[in-house]
Design a protein around this motif. Sequence first.
Motif, PDB file in Angstrom:
ATOM      1  N   GLN A 218       0.827  -1.199   0.000  1.00  0.00           N
ATOM      2  CA  GLN A 218       0.000   0.000   0.000  1.00  0.00           C
ATOM      3  C   GLN A 218       0.867   1.258   0.000  1.00  0.00           C
ATOM      4  O   GLN A 218       0.563   2.235  -0.698  1.00  0.00           O
ATOM      5  CB  GLN A 218      -0.910  -0.001   1.241  1.00  0.00           C
ATOM      6  CG  GLN A 218      -1.906   1.144   1.287  1.00  0.00           C
ATOM      7  CD  GLN A 218      -2.898   1.109   0.139  1.00  0.00           C
ATOM      8  OE1 GLN A 218      -3.217   0.046  -0.377  1.00  0.00           O
ATOM      9  NE2 GLN A 218      -3.381   2.282  -0.261  1.00  0.00           N
ATOM     10  N   VAL A 219       1.978   1.221   0.759  1.00  0.00           N
ATOM     11  CA  VAL A 219       2.907   2.356   0.763  1.00  0.00           C
ATOM     12  C   VAL A 219       3.497   2.568  -0.624  1.00  0.00           C
ATOM     13  O   VAL A 219       3.597   3.701  -1.117  1.00  0.00           O
ATOM     14  CB  VAL A 219       4.024   2.133   1.797  1.00  0.00           C
ATOM     15  CG1 VAL A 219       5.090   3.218   1.678  1.00  0.00           C
ATOM     16  CG2 VAL A 219       3.450   2.125   3.206  1.00  0.00           C
ATOM     17  N   LEU A 354       7.942  10.906   1.476  1.00  0.00           N
ATOM     18  CA  LEU A 354       8.257  10.824   2.904  1.00  0.00           C
ATOM     19  C   LEU A 354       6.999  10.968   3.750  1.00  0.00           C
ATOM     20  O   LEU A 354       6.848  10.291   4.786  1.00  0.00           O
ATOM     21  CB  LEU A 354       9.264  11.922   3.263  1.00  0.00           C
ATOM     22  CG  LEU A 354       9.787  11.921   4.696  1.00  0.00           C
ATOM     23  CD1 LEU A 354      10.545  10.628   4.985  1.00  0.00           C
ATOM     24  CD2 LEU A 354      10.685  13.122   4.940  1.00  0.00           C
ATOM     25  N   LYS A 355       6.073  11.807   3.301  1.00  0.00           N
ATOM     26  CA  LYS A 355       4.824  11.979   4.033  1.00  0.00           C
ATOM     27  C   LYS A 355       4.010  10.685   4.031  1.00  0.00           C
ATOM     28  O   LYS A 355       3.426  10.304   5.063  1.00  0.00           O
ATOM     29  CB  LYS A 355       4.014  13.107   3.391  1.00  0.00           C
ATOM     30  CG  LYS A 355       2.685  13.379   4.070  1.00  0.00           C
ATOM     31  CD  LYS A 355       1.931  14.481   3.353  1.00  0.00           C
ATOM     32  CE  LYS A 355       0.561  14.700   3.989  1.00  0.00           C
ATOM     33  NZ  LYS A 355      -0.222  15.743   3.268  1.00  0.00           N
ATOM     34  N   VAL A 356       3.972   9.988   2.886  1.00  0.00           N
ATOM     35  CA  VAL A 356       3.259   8.707   2.812  1.00  0.00           C
ATOM     36  C   VAL A 356       3.877   7.697   3.769  1.00  0.00           C
ATOM     37  O   VAL A 356       3.178   7.006   4.525  1.00  0.00           O
ATOM     38  CB  VAL A 356       3.283   8.169   1.370  1.00  0.00           C
ATOM     39  CG1 VAL A 356       2.749   6.740   1.324  1.00  0.00           C
ATOM     40  CG2 VAL A 356       2.454   9.063   0.464  1.00  0.00           C
ATOM     41  N   ILE A 357       5.213   7.604   3.769  1.00  0.00           N
ATOM     42  CA  ILE A 357       5.897   6.628   4.623  1.00  0.00           C
ATOM     43  C   ILE A 357       5.671   6.946   6.094  1.00  0.00           C
ATOM     44  O   ILE A 357       5.334   6.054   6.894  1.00  0.00           O
ATOM     45  CB  ILE A 357       7.403   6.615   4.294  1.00  0.00           C
ATOM     46  CG1 ILE A 357       7.640   6.128   2.862  1.00  0.00           C
ATOM     47  CG2 ILE A 357       8.166   5.722   5.283  1.00  0.00           C
ATOM     48  CD1 ILE A 357       9.065   6.223   2.407  1.00  0.00           C
ATOM     49  N   VAL A 361       3.796   4.644   8.900  1.00  0.00           N
ATOM     50  CA  VAL A 361       4.536   4.235  10.106  1.00  0.00           C
ATOM     51  C   VAL A 361       3.794   4.680  11.356  1.00  0.00           C
ATOM     52  O   VAL A 361       3.709   3.934  12.337  1.00  0.00           O
ATOM     53  CB  VAL A 361       5.962   4.816  10.077  1.00  0.00           C
ATOM     54  CG1 VAL A 361       6.644   4.624  11.429  1.00  0.00           C
ATOM     55  CG2 VAL A 361       6.786   4.159   8.992  1.00  0.00           C
ATOM     56  N   PHE A 362       3.211   5.874  11.335  1.00  0.00           N
ATOM     57  CA  PHE A 362       2.451   6.360  12.482  1.00  0.00           C
ATOM     58  C   PHE A 362       1.192   5.524  12.706  1.00  0.00           C
ATOM     59  O   PHE A 362       0.825   5.221  13.847  1.00  0.00           O
ATOM     60  CB  PHE A 362       2.093   7.833  12.265  1.00  0.00           C
ATOM     61  CG  PHE A 362       1.353   8.449  13.416  1.00  0.00           C
ATOM     62  CD1 PHE A 362       1.969   8.633  14.643  1.00  0.00           C
ATOM     63  CD2 PHE A 362       0.029   8.836  13.283  1.00  0.00           C
ATOM     64  CE1 PHE A 362       1.293   9.193  15.710  1.00  0.00           C
ATOM     65  CE2 PHE A 362      -0.665   9.397  14.336  1.00  0.00           C
ATOM     66  CZ  PHE A 362      -0.025   9.582  15.556  1.00  0.00           C
ATOM     67  N   ILE A 363       0.526   5.151  11.605  1.00  0.00           N
ATOM     68  CA  ILE A 363      -0.657   4.288  11.736  1.00  0.00           C
ATOM     69  C   ILE A 363      -0.268   2.948  12.364  1.00  0.00           C
ATOM     70  O   ILE A 363      -0.966   2.415  13.242  1.00  0.00           O
ATOM     71  CB  ILE A 363      -1.317   4.080  10.362  1.00  0.00           C
ATOM     72  CG1 ILE A 363      -1.921   5.394   9.857  1.00  0.00           C
ATOM     73  CG2 ILE A 363      -2.391   2.997  10.424  1.00  0.00           C
ATOM     74  CD1 ILE A 363      -2.439   5.329   8.438  1.00  0.00           C
TER      75      ILE A 363
END
Length: 387
Positions: A218-219, A354-357, A361-363
């Motif tokens: 998904q990333v 970077l925002k997607v990653i 990671v936060f999720i």
Amino acid sequence: MKQTLSKFKQYFIENKFVLGLLILLLVGLNILVLTKISFIFHPLAVIIETVAAPIILAGISYYLFNPIIDFLERKGWHRGWSIGLLYLIIIGILVLVFSFVIPAVRDQIISLVKSFPGYWDQITDKFNEFSRSPIFDQIKDKLSGNMSDIMKTVSEKGTSVVNSAIDSIGNIVGTVTEVVLAIVTTPLVLFYLLKDGKKLPDFILKMLPVNGRAHTRQVLIESNHQISSYIRGQIIVSFCIGILLFIGYLIIGLPYALTLAIVAACTSIVPYLGPAIAITPALIIAIVTSPWLLLKLIVVWVLVQLLEGKFISPQIMGKTLKVHPITILFVILVAGKLFGVLGVIFAVPGYAVLKVIVTHVFIWFKRISGLYGEQPESEYAAEQKNE
């Protein structure tokens, strides 16, 4: 003893905040150790520097041309034959460019170089007129006390620039070699990307644990969407800006219209800062030509920017990045400070990826930590509900 171990377990081992601090400490120690043995990674850095240019160029071309190959494949064309046809079209376009556009641009550049002394004389005359005005005398009086410091600073900066230029002369051969290698290898890398690029995500996922493959896929999908949308959209927008400015420059009779429009199209790849850089040479030529031409240039520029902001970009770019303009501006400034020109060019797509990653990671961290559960209802809210 058991009670002490129980308290230690309760306050340290089972305390998620303390565990988080320990993890940060271990990460910091790893970074410190890696900085002390950075020489081990020098061969890897050389390899990355060698292959970075053709891979970046091929990647940009892949996102630009892959939709065409997919379209031809859906129409029944074999993918290899589609790539071959695309290469023939690109070669034909390059031949036309080198046959018609490059000679015209070359003639305009030669003319600009020949006219530059005249422009310089006009600027000098305007400066001499300004130097005889009372305003200049006031400025001179204010700066007279610091003139020696200013001259010293200018001298030091000039010496530094000269030394840098001398040092850079020795690197010209290496730079030319890298450019030639990039030009030669980029078509080969692009061919295999267009042919087998769809297999790359599956190849990457095979090296990951099974439990993390779905999330990583998904990333990769979202990152690919962000990069492809930005690259294709920004190149098309820049091309439209170049054409509109060329037409506008021709209408108002601005000298060197083709060259200035090409410069504007190339610099418009960088959001916000690019247009400011692009208009600078046109403003200089318009100022030394006539005030009326300067006014017409400003009108053309404002109209093109309005068309680009209200119609072209919303239709082509849409809201794919979902990044605030102020954030984009800061990202460009920071990336330019850290990585130079390449940082400015690739700041926005790099930030989008970077925002997607970071988001994913936060999720993942929210899911495994349990620190972000539903907020308990306050006593005031409970009383209001009961009423």
